[in-house]
Design an enzyme around this catalytic site. Structure first.
Site, PDB file in Angstrom:
ATOM      1  CG  ASP A 154      -8.089  -8.548   9.304  1.00 22.08           C
ATOM      2  OD1 ASP A 154      -7.994  -7.737  10.231  1.00 22.08           O
ATOM      3  OD2 ASP A 154      -7.411  -8.444   8.266  1.00 22.08           O
ATOM      4  CB  SER A 155     -10.196  -4.722   8.209  1.00 20.54           C
ATOM      5  OG  SER A 155      -8.788  -4.851   8.217  1.00 20.54           O
TER       6      SER A 155
ATOM      7  CB  CYS B 131      -8.938  -7.238  12.941  1.00 17.23           C
ATOM      8  SG  CYS B 131      -8.757  -5.461  12.635  1.00 17.23           S
TER       9      CYS B 131
ATOM     10  CB  CYS C 104      -1.401  -3.976  12.744  1.00 19.91           C
ATOM     11  SG  CYS C 104      -2.241  -3.991  11.150  1.00 19.91           S
TER      12      CYS C 104
ATOM     13  CD  GLU D 211      -3.811  -3.903   1.964  1.00 24.36           C
ATOM     14  OE1 GLU D 211      -4.243  -3.343   0.960  1.00 24.36           O
ATOM     15  OE2 GLU D 211      -4.510  -4.259   2.928  1.00 24.36           O
TER      16      GLU D 211
ATOM     17  CG  HIS E  75      -1.996  -5.667   7.026  1.00 27.36           C
ATOM     18  ND1 HIS E  75      -3.268  -5.810   7.499  1.00 27.36           N
ATOM     19  CD2 HIS E  75      -2.119  -5.432   5.698  1.00 27.36           C
ATOM     20  CE1 HIS E  75      -4.128  -5.663   6.509  1.00 27.36           C
ATOM     21  NE2 HIS E  75      -3.454  -5.436   5.399  1.00 27.36           N
TER      22      HIS E  75
HETATM   23  N1  DGL Z   1      -6.041  -5.761  10.422  1.00 25.54           N
HETATM   24  C1  DGL Z   1      -6.058  -4.471  11.070  1.00 25.54           C
HETATM   25  C2  DGL Z   1      -5.481  -4.592  12.489  1.00 25.54           C
HETATM   26  O1  DGL Z   1      -5.018  -5.613  12.885  1.00 25.54           O
HETATM   27  C3  DGL Z   1      -5.270  -3.452  10.316  1.00 25.54           C
HETATM   28  C4  DGL Z   1      -5.781  -3.081   8.962  1.00 25.54           C
HETATM   29  C5  DGL Z   1      -6.878  -2.029   8.991  1.00 25.54           C
HETATM   30  O2  DGL Z   1      -6.619  -0.850   9.325  1.00 25.54           O
HETATM   31  O3  DGL Z   1      -7.996  -2.400   8.672  1.00 25.54           O
HETATM   32  O4  DGL Z   1      -5.511  -3.648  13.240  1.00 25.54           O
END
Ligand code: DGL
Length: 294
Positions: A20-21, A83, A211, A162, A213
Site C-alpha cells: 500500500d502507499s 490500496c 480507500c 492518520e 484508510h
Molecule cells: N491507501 C490509499 C487507497 O486505498 C489511500 C491513501 C493514499 O492516498 O495514498 O486508495
C-alpha cells in the site's frame, strides 16, 4: 520427502506480498492474517511516496510495477495490491507483467457492495485518483448494470485517519468499531458532513469505503450517513479471494506452519510506521525494515 514434494512445500510456504502507499493496507493484511493464520506476509508500505491519491495514475502505475517486481524477487507466491488508488492505476499491468497471481481491492469491494445493496443505490467514497478512474463504478456495474453508483472523492479522510492514530493511543479495536469515539470530534464531523450529506440525500443504502484508510473511520462515517446504511470495505472480501486463489492452485501454506511476517517501509521514520502499523494490525509488528526504492 521427494524433490517434488520438497519444492511444493517451499513454494506453498512462500509469503504473500501485500503493499500500500502506507499503513492503510495493513487493514487488508490484518484480514488475511485472520482468515489464513498459517500464511506469511511480506508487507511494503510506500510511506515515502504517500499519498498516492492526488498523483497521476500513470505515476502510481509505475510504483505498482516497481513494488510488485520487488516482491516477486523476494519470492512471494502472490501479490495483493492493498490500496484502491494503486489497484485502479496498476492492477491490469501488474497482472500482465508479474509471474504470480495478482489481486487488487476494487473488485472485492464492488462485489461485496453489489451483494449487500437492496435498493441498488450504492455510494463510493475514495481518493481523487480512484474516483476519477471510475474503477468502482465500472466494477459494480459490471456485476449488476442496474445499480446506480454515486461516487465522491473524500481525500481529507486519509489525513483524518492518520491524525486520529497520532492523537489517540487507545486499544486497536476501538478504531474499527462503529461505536468508537476516537474520530468523533466536531472538526472531523464537519468535514464528514460536507462530504457525505449529498450521498445521504441520494438515498444510498450501501457505502463502499473505497480507500484502505477508511475502515478506521467507520464510527465517524456511519454517524453521518445513518446506521441503516451498510458500510462495505474490501478487506474481508479480498482476504476471501486470496484464500480461494491459493486453495484452487494448491498453494496454501502447510497447516502446521508458523507464519513469519516481514514489514518494510520506504519512509525514514521506521519507528512511527511500527507504532501506527501495530495499532492498525492490533499486534506488535516486531522488526520493521527501511526499504530504499529508487
Ligand atoms: N491507501 C490509499 C487507497 O486505498 C489511500 C491513501 C493514499 O492516498 O495514498 O486508495
Amino acid at each position: 520427502m521427494d524433490i517434488l514434494t520438497q519444492d511444493n512445500t517451499s513454494f506453498n510456504n512462500a509469503p504473500i506480498g501485500v503493499f500500500d502507499s502506507g499503513f492503510g493496507g495493513l487493514t487488508v493484511a490484518r484480514e488475511i492474517m485472520r482468515a489464513l493464520p498459517h500464511e506469511s506476509i511480506v508487507y511494503v508500505g510506500d510511506t515515502a511516496r504517500c499519498p498516492y491519491g492526488p498523483r497521476d495514475l500513470s505515476e502510481v502505475d509505475g510504483f505498482v510495477q516497481q513494488i510488485g517486481s520487488w516482491l516477486v524477487d523476494r519470492g512471494v507466491k502472490m501479490v495483493v495490491i492493498a490500496c484502491n488508488t494503486a489497484t485502479a492505476a496498476g492492477l491490469a499491468n501488474a497482472q500482465r507483467n508479474l509471474p504470480v497471481p495478482v489481486i487488487g481491492v476494487v473488485e472485492p469491494g464492488a462485489r461485496a457492495a453489489a451483494m449487500v445493496t437492496r435498493n441498488r443505490k450504492v455510494g463510493v467514497i475514495a481518493t481523487k485518483g480512484t474516483v476519477e478512474s471510475n474503477a468502482y463504478s465500472k466494477a459494480i456495474r459490471h456485476i449488476d448494470a442496474g445499480i446506480t453508483v454515486f461516487s465522491t472523492a473524500t481525500p481529507r479522510f486519509v489525513e483524518i485517519a492518520e491524525l486520529g492514530i497520532r492523537m489517540s493511543d487507545g486499544p486497536i479495536e476501538s478504531f474499527w468499531s462503529e461505536m468508537s469515539k476516537v474520530y468523533i470530534r466536531p472538526e472531523f464531523e464537519e468535514i464528514a458532513r460536507d462530504y457525505l450529506e449529498p450521498l445521504r440525500r441520494c438515498g444510498v443504502d450501501t457505502l463502499v469505503l473505497g480507500c484502505t484508510h477508511y475502515p478506521l473511520l467507520k464510527a465517524l462515517i456511519g454517524g453521518v450517513v445513518g446506521r441503516e446504511v451498510v458500510l462495505v470495505s474490501s478487506a474481508q472480501e479480498a482476504a476471501r479471494d486470496v484464500a480461494e486463489i491459493l486453495a484452487r492452485r494448491g498453494a496454501s501454506a502447510c497447516p502446521d506452519r508458523e507464519p513469519e511476517h516481514e514489514f518494510f517501509t520506504t519512509g525514514d521514520d521506521v519507528a512511527e510506521f511500527r507504532d501506527f502499523g501495530g495499532r492498525v494490525l492490533g499486534m506488535n509488528m516486531g522488526e520493521v525494515e527501511h526499504l530504499d526504492l529508487p
